[in-house]
Design a protein around this motif. Structure first.
Motif, PDB file in Angstrom:
ATOM      1  N   MET A 155       0.813  -1.196   0.000  1.00 49.42           N
ATOM      2  CA  MET A 155       0.000   0.000   0.000  1.00 49.42           C
ATOM      3  C   MET A 155       0.862   1.268   0.000  1.00 49.42           C
ATOM      4  N   ALA A 156       1.887   1.289   0.818  1.00 51.08           N
ATOM      5  CA  ALA A 156       2.761   2.453   0.888  1.00 51.08           C
ATOM      6  C   ALA A 156       3.498   2.657  -0.430  1.00 51.08           C
ATOM      7  N   GLU A 157       3.828   1.581  -1.132  1.00 51.17           N
ATOM      8  CA  GLU A 157       4.508   1.690  -2.411  1.00 51.17           C
ATOM      9  C   GLU A 157       3.598   2.324  -3.466  1.00 51.17           C
ATOM     10  N   ASP A 158       2.308   1.980  -3.445  1.00 50.95           N
ATOM     11  CA  ASP A 158       1.358   2.558  -4.393  1.00 50.95           C
ATOM     12  C   ASP A 158       1.253   4.076  -4.212  1.00 50.95           C
ATOM     13  N   GLN A 159       1.239   4.528  -2.976  1.00 47.64           N
ATOM     14  CA  GLN A 159       1.143   5.960  -2.703  1.00 47.64           C
ATOM     15  C   GLN A 159       2.398   6.689  -3.151  1.00 47.64           C
ATOM     16  N   ALA A 160       3.541   6.049  -3.039  1.00 45.35           N
ATOM     17  CA  ALA A 160       4.799   6.694  -3.412  1.00 45.35           C
ATOM     18  C   ALA A 160       4.900   6.885  -4.922  1.00 45.35           C
ATOM     19  N   THR A 161       4.284   6.015  -5.714  1.00 45.27           N
ATOM     20  CA  THR A 161       4.397   6.110  -7.167  1.00 45.27           C
ATOM     21  C   THR A 161       3.276   6.929  -7.799  1.00 45.27           C
ATOM     22  N   GLU A 162       2.228   7.228  -7.061  1.00 46.97           N
ATOM     23  CA  GLU A 162       1.148   8.033  -7.610  1.00 46.97           C
ATOM     24  C   GLU A 162       1.653   9.448  -7.875  1.00 46.97           C
ATOM     25  N   PRO A 163       1.307  10.004  -9.044  1.00 46.71           N
ATOM     26  CA  PRO A 163       1.729  11.382  -9.306  1.00 46.71           C
ATOM     27  C   PRO A 163       1.002  12.347  -8.362  1.00 46.71           C
ATOM     28  N   LYS A 164       1.723  13.352  -7.962  1.00 44.62           N
ATOM     29  CA  LYS A 164       1.120  14.350  -7.075  1.00 44.62           C
ATOM     30  C   LYS A 164       0.205  15.263  -7.883  1.00 44.62           C
ATOM     31  N   ALA A 165      -0.862  15.684  -7.265  1.00 40.06           N
ATOM     32  CA  ALA A 165      -1.821  16.569  -7.921  1.00 40.06           C
ATOM     33  C   ALA A 165      -1.207  17.952  -8.118  1.00 40.06           C
ATOM     34  N   PRO A 166      -1.505  18.588  -9.252  1.00 38.63           N
ATOM     35  CA  PRO A 166      -1.011  19.960  -9.464  1.00 38.63           C
ATOM     36  C   PRO A 166      -1.546  20.893  -8.378  1.00 38.63           C
ATOM     37  N   GLN A 167      -0.720  21.822  -7.990  1.00 36.15           N
ATOM     38  CA  GLN A 167      -1.109  22.817  -6.984  1.00 36.15           C
ATOM     39  C   GLN A 167      -0.921  24.209  -7.559  1.00 36.15           C
ATOM     40  N   MET A 168      -1.858  25.086  -7.240  1.00 32.77           N
ATOM     41  CA  MET A 168      -1.750  26.477  -7.650  1.00 32.77           C
ATOM     42  C   MET A 168      -2.356  27.346  -6.551  1.00 32.77           C
ATOM     43  N   ARG A 169      -1.631  28.376  -6.192  1.00 33.20           N
ATOM     44  CA  ARG A 169      -2.116  29.373  -5.226  1.00 33.20           C
ATOM     45  C   ARG A 169      -1.800  30.756  -5.766  1.00 33.20           C
ATOM     46  N   ILE A 170      -2.737  31.657  -5.602  1.00 36.29           N
ATOM     47  CA  ILE A 170      -2.475  33.053  -5.950  1.00 36.29           C
ATOM     48  C   ILE A 170      -1.754  33.680  -4.773  1.00 36.29           C
ATOM     49  N   LEU A 171      -0.540  34.142  -5.022  1.00 34.56           N
ATOM     50  CA  LEU A 171       0.241  34.787  -3.968  1.00 34.56           C
ATOM     51  C   LEU A 171      -0.046  36.284  -3.896  1.00 34.56           C
ATOM     52  N   GLY A 172      -0.467  36.848  -5.009  1.00 30.97           N
ATOM     53  CA  GLY A 172      -0.780  38.273  -5.043  1.00 30.97           C
ATOM     54  C   GLY A 172      -1.229  38.669  -6.432  1.00 30.97           C
ATOM     55  N   GLN A 173      -1.812  39.831  -6.530  1.00 25.80           N
ATOM     56  CA  GLN A 173      -2.194  40.383  -7.822  1.00 25.80           C
ATOM     57  C   GLN A 173      -2.154  41.887  -7.731  1.00 25.80           C
ATOM     58  N   PHE A 174      -1.845  42.517  -8.869  1.00 24.75           N
ATOM     59  CA  PHE A 174      -1.661  43.966  -8.843  1.00 24.75           C
ATOM     60  C   PHE A 174      -1.769  44.540 -10.248  1.00 24.75           C
ATOM     61  N   ILE A 175      -1.938  45.855 -10.302  1.00 27.72           N
ATOM     62  CA  ILE A 175      -1.914  46.578 -11.570  1.00 27.72           C
ATOM     63  C   ILE A 175      -0.473  47.025 -11.779  1.00 27.72           C
ATOM     64  N   ARG A 176       0.175  46.489 -12.823  1.00 28.63           N
ATOM     65  CA  ARG A 176       1.552  46.877 -13.115  1.00 28.63           C
ATOM     66  C   ARG A 176       1.576  48.246 -13.801  1.00 28.63           C
ATOM     67  N   ASP A 177       0.602  48.465 -14.689  1.00 24.90           N
ATOM     68  CA  ASP A 177       0.573  49.714 -15.443  1.00 24.90           C
ATOM     69  C   ASP A 177      -0.866  49.982 -15.855  1.00 24.90           C
ATOM     70  N   MET A 178      -1.260  51.248 -15.820  1.00 27.25           N
ATOM     71  CA  MET A 178      -2.614  51.597 -16.210  1.00 27.25           C
ATOM     72  C   MET A 178      -2.664  53.032 -16.703  1.00 27.25           C
ATOM     73  N   SER A 179      -3.482  53.246 -17.725  1.00 24.03           N
ATOM     74  CA  SER A 179      -3.724  54.586 -18.238  1.00 24.03           C
ATOM     75  C   SER A 179      -5.184  54.657 -18.662  1.00 24.03           C
ATOM     76  N   PHE A 180      -5.878  55.704 -18.220  1.00 17.96           N
ATOM     77  CA  PHE A 180      -7.253  55.936 -18.647  1.00 17.96           C
ATOM     78  C   PHE A 180      -7.347  57.384 -19.099  1.00 17.96           C
ATOM     79  N   GLU A 181      -7.778  57.571 -20.344  1.00 15.75           N
ATOM     80  CA  GLU A 181      -7.926  58.923 -20.878  1.00 15.75           C
ATOM     81  C   GLU A 181      -9.370  59.139 -21.302  1.00 15.75           C
ATOM     82  N   ASN A 182     -10.015  60.119 -20.696  1.00 13.60           N
ATOM     83  CA  ASN A 182     -11.366  60.509 -21.077  1.00 13.60           C
ATOM     84  C   ASN A 182     -11.213  61.585 -22.158  1.00 13.60           C
ATOM     85  N   ILE A 183     -11.076  61.145 -23.388  1.00 14.49           N
ATOM     86  CA  ILE A 183     -10.794  62.028 -24.525  1.00 14.49           C
ATOM     87  C   ILE A 183     -11.936  63.001 -24.768  1.00 14.49           C
TER      88      ILE A 183
END
Length: 159
Positions: free
Chosen positions: A1-29
């Motif tokens: 049983m322990a051998e089966d768990q060791a060979t199973e591929p690990k599930a992909p993991q994703m976490r958002i560490l942060g998000q931000f506006i790098r650059d922005m421009s708004f022009e009300n022409i």
């Protein structure tokens, strides 16, 4: 049983560490020119996606760059222009190397898109226009189209 768990591929993991506006421009022409806001807007949106590895282990950034131009349908007068580069920083683990590129340009943008939508809504409203609600984007189709475009470009170079 322990051998089966060791060979199973690990599930992909994703976490958002942060998000931000790098650059922005708004022009009300139209306001700068003293025009009337009683126009029929025709909105054009260009989307570019980008991703890159960051210095930290398993850290990547994925960005959605929007270029939004609103013109009056009748006169072609530009009403507003919005350019924004919105970035998410992600921890990604257990994603095979051959799947990392599509993961960064499909799944990561899908995760940050609702936040970008809210920002665009607020910017257009605060800029003096009705709030612009971006429709859902098909990041899978965008990715496939970009891959096809690059392959066509390579074929032209080989010819």
């Amino acid at each position: 049983m322990a051998e089966d768990q060791a060979t199973e591929p690990k599930a992909p993991q994703m976490r958002i560490l942060g998000q931000f506006i790098r650059d922005m421009s708004f022009e009300n022409i139209i306001a700068q020119k003293g025009g009337s806001p009683d126009m029929k807007p025709d909105i054009q949106i260009q989307v570019n996606l980008d991703a890159k590895k960051r210095a930290g282990d398993n850290q990547y950034e994925s960005s959605i760059k929007l270029n939004v131009t609103s013109k009056d349908k009748d006169s072609e007068t530009v009403l507003f222009v919005l350019e924004i580069d919105y970035v998410g920083v992600f921890f990604i683990d257990n994603v095979p190397e051959e799947q990392l590129h599509p993961f960064l340009l499909i799944e990561c943008p899908r995760m940050i898109f609702p936040f970008l939508r809210r920002v665009v809504n607020d910017i257009t409203r605060d800029g003096g226009f009705p709030p612009m609600n971006l429709e859902n984007m098909d990041f899978v189709s965008m990715y496939r189209n970009e891959i096809a475009r690059r392959q066509q470009g390579e074929q032209k170079l080989d010819a």
